[in-house]
Design a protein around this motif. Structure first.
Motif, PDB file in Angstrom:
ATOM      1  N   MET A   1       0.845  -1.186   0.000  1.00  0.00           N
ATOM      2  CA  MET A   1       0.000   0.000   0.000  1.00  0.00           C
ATOM      3  C   MET A   1       0.889   1.249   0.000  1.00  0.00           C
ATOM      4  O   MET A   1       2.019   1.224   0.464  1.00  0.00           O
ATOM      5  N   GLU A   2       0.306   2.328  -0.519  1.00  0.00           N
ATOM      6  CA  GLU A   2       0.995   3.611  -0.568  1.00  0.00           C
ATOM      7  C   GLU A   2       0.097   4.670   0.077  1.00  0.00           C
ATOM      8  O   GLU A   2      -1.113   4.476   0.206  1.00  0.00           O
TER       9      GLU A   2
ATOM     10  N   TRP B   1       2.762   8.899  -1.724  1.00  0.00           N
ATOM     11  CA  TRP B   1       4.087   8.660  -1.162  1.00  0.00           C
ATOM     12  C   TRP B   1       4.213   7.199  -0.748  1.00  0.00           C
ATOM     13  O   TRP B   1       3.216   6.521  -0.513  1.00  0.00           O
ATOM     14  N   GLN B   2       5.441   6.749  -0.617  1.00  0.00           N
ATOM     15  CA  GLN B   2       5.666   5.367  -0.193  1.00  0.00           C
ATOM     16  C   GLN B   2       5.250   5.133   1.250  1.00  0.00           C
ATOM     17  O   GLN B   2       4.868   4.020   1.610  1.00  0.00           O
ATOM     18  N   SER B   3       5.305   6.189   2.070  1.00  0.00           N
ATOM     19  CA  SER B   3       5.005   6.020   3.492  1.00  0.00           C
ATOM     20  C   SER B   3       4.751   7.377   4.143  1.00  0.00           C
ATOM     21  O   SER B   3       5.130   8.414   3.589  1.00  0.00           O
ATOM     22  N   PRO B   4       4.155   7.383   5.341  1.00  0.00           N
ATOM     23  CA  PRO B   4       4.007   8.642   6.075  1.00  0.00           C
ATOM     24  C   PRO B   4       5.359   9.289   6.365  1.00  0.00           C
ATOM     25  O   PRO B   4       5.484  10.517   6.317  1.00  0.00           O
ATOM     26  N   ASP B   5       6.361   8.487   6.654  1.00  0.00           N
ATOM     27  CA  ASP B   5       7.682   9.044   6.950  1.00  0.00           C
ATOM     28  C   ASP B   5       8.285   9.743   5.733  1.00  0.00           C
ATOM     29  O   ASP B   5       8.955  10.765   5.870  1.00  0.00           O
ATOM     30  N   ALA B   6       8.034   9.215   4.541  1.00  0.00           N
ATOM     31  CA  ALA B   6       8.528   9.858   3.326  1.00  0.00           C
ATOM     32  C   ALA B   6       7.855  11.221   3.143  1.00  0.00           C
ATOM     33  O   ALA B   6       8.526  12.216   2.857  1.00  0.00           O
TER      34      ALA B   6
ATOM     35  N   TRP C   1      -4.825   8.743   3.406  1.00  0.00           N
ATOM     36  CA  TRP C   1      -5.470   7.443   3.295  1.00  0.00           C
ATOM     37  C   TRP C   1      -4.564   6.520   2.489  1.00  0.00           C
ATOM     38  O   TRP C   1      -3.703   6.962   1.736  1.00  0.00           O
ATOM     39  N   TRP C   2      -4.767   5.231   2.710  1.00  0.00           N
ATOM     40  CA  TRP C   2      -3.957   4.228   2.026  1.00  0.00           C
ATOM     41  C   TRP C   2      -4.598   3.857   0.696  1.00  0.00           C
ATOM     42  O   TRP C   2      -5.824   3.732   0.606  1.00  0.00           O
ATOM     43  N   VAL C   3      -3.768   3.711  -0.325  1.00  0.00           N
ATOM     44  CA  VAL C   3      -4.230   3.282  -1.645  1.00  0.00           C
ATOM     45  C   VAL C   3      -3.400   2.081  -2.077  1.00  0.00           C
ATOM     46  O   VAL C   3      -2.247   1.938  -1.653  1.00  0.00           O
ATOM     47  N   PRO C   4      -3.978   1.217  -2.914  1.00  0.00           N
ATOM     48  CA  PRO C   4      -3.187   0.097  -3.430  1.00  0.00           C
ATOM     49  C   PRO C   4      -1.993   0.611  -4.230  1.00  0.00           C
ATOM     50  O   PRO C   4      -2.065   1.665  -4.875  1.00  0.00           O
TER      51      PRO C   4
END
Length: 153
Positions: free
Chosen positions: A1-2, A69-74, A106-109
């Motif tokens: 997920m991204e 983004w790849q992650s919240p941290d990114a 929100w998370w997306v595929p």
């Protein structure tokens, strides 16, 4: 997920007004900084290279920004560990304070590029129902594993 994000801001003036000049003059460099940041995947833009002319709301001064983004941290790395932070600190110069949530995560595929309507629905859900795995902020930081996926038989 991204991780997808949408944020909105109400400009204090039209993009061609002197009040907004410094903001507009720096859009290209800030957008380039985002695109070169670790973990960046995609951002909303029109033919001009930014999203300020995209009319997502009835109010022409309400601007929309979206990215994946790849992650919240990114995303946080770009927001707080680059020159972008200096513009965030000055946002009161260019934008009015909104009384409701002005961003949503929100998370997306992987590989999914959300459209503006999807982002607006997530923001409205956050405003109406609060934080959940469906629509959240950095305060809650839900993980993809928190999503409940139901299959229709």
């Amino acid at each position: 997920m991204e991780l997808a994000q949408l944020n909105i801001a109400k400009a204090r003036g039209e993009m061609d007004e002197l009040l907004m000049k410094e903001f507009v003059d720096n859009l290209e460099s800030v957008n380039a900084m985002a695109e070169s940041s670790e973990g960046f995947i995609w951002r909303l833009k029109d033919e001009s290279g930014d999203a300020t002319a995209i009319q997502a709301f009835d109010d022409p001064l309400l601007l929309v920004n979206m990215s994946v983004w790849q992650s919240p941290d990114a995303l946080k790395g770009f927001m707080y560990m680059t020159h972008h932070i200096s513009f965030m600190k000055r946002k009161k110069e260019w934008f009015e304070k909104l009384t409701q949530a002005n961003y949503v995560l929100w998370w997306v595929p992987k590989g999914h590029i959300p459209d503006v309507e999807e982002g607006k629905l997530r923001l409205e859900h956050l405003r109406e129902h609060g934080e959940s795995p469906y629509a959240f902020s950095f305060k809650s930081r839900f993980e993809p594993s928190d999503l409940v996926i139901t299959k229709i038989a």
